[in-house]
Design an enzyme around this catalytic site. Sequence first.
Site: not given
Ligand code: ITT
Length: 200
Positions: A8, A13, A71, A154, A156-157, A177, A182
């Site tokens: 990631t 994350k 993801d 971070f 949408y938290d 958290k 999830h």
């Molecule tokens: P990587 O692909 O490098 O892992 P990313 O930010 O692109 O990072 P995702 O596609 O999995 O990761 O996440 C999509 C978005 O969803 C992320 O940028 C956040 O805005 C939101 N998100 C993911 N996990 C979250 C969480 O635990 N709480 C709140 N928002 C979250």
Amino acid sequence: MTRILIATANSDKIREIGEIWSDFTKLEISWLADYPEIILPEETGNTLKENALLKASEVSTILDMPVVADDTGLFVDFLSGRPGIHSARYAGENASYEDNVKKLLSELKGVKLKDRTARFITVVSLVRPGFDPLYAEGMVEGRILENPSGSGGFGYDPIFIPDESNKSFAEMDLNEKNQISHRRRAFEKMGEIIKNQSFL
Ligand code: ITT
């Protein structure tokens, strides 16, 4: 000890996963930041599972080692599941977390709390050279608040309140958290799968 890389580029994350797997002594974890030359592929899949696989398999092929990728998406019922797999770029290509939150809130303007149901879903994929990929999914149900609240977490938290709490994820500290998230649920399941395998 088995070496495994977590693919990631999202430092928020990294913090959460590092803590969730901090007691996992069977693993020697390395991170994408240790390989600055590697850029994650575009998330062109149609599902979280496909995108998790894309990220893990690309990096596993380059480094010839076991790689895990996560993801995640926020699925809002009133919006027919949006932003879903498009959660990162919901408000546009270079959207900030705040831009995405604002867009989501504007789309839910006037919608009553009972109709603001949503869930975070994380799919984790583990790719090992020469084996079929493995997957684990974690989910948390909740609602979208009318206004952001809290400064932790971070993404949408600040607007997500899980059903089992009266605090938004951003009002919780990392540990709180991580108890119910999830991501915790998905990584815990993947941890169990790994512990039961001898082939890593
Ligand atoms: P990587 O692909 O490098 O892992 P990313 O930010 O692109 O990072 P995702 O596609 O999995 O990761 O996440 C999509 C978005 O969803 C992320 O940028 C956040 O805005 C939101 N998100 C993911 N996990 C979250 C969480 O635990 N709480 C709140 N928002 C979250």
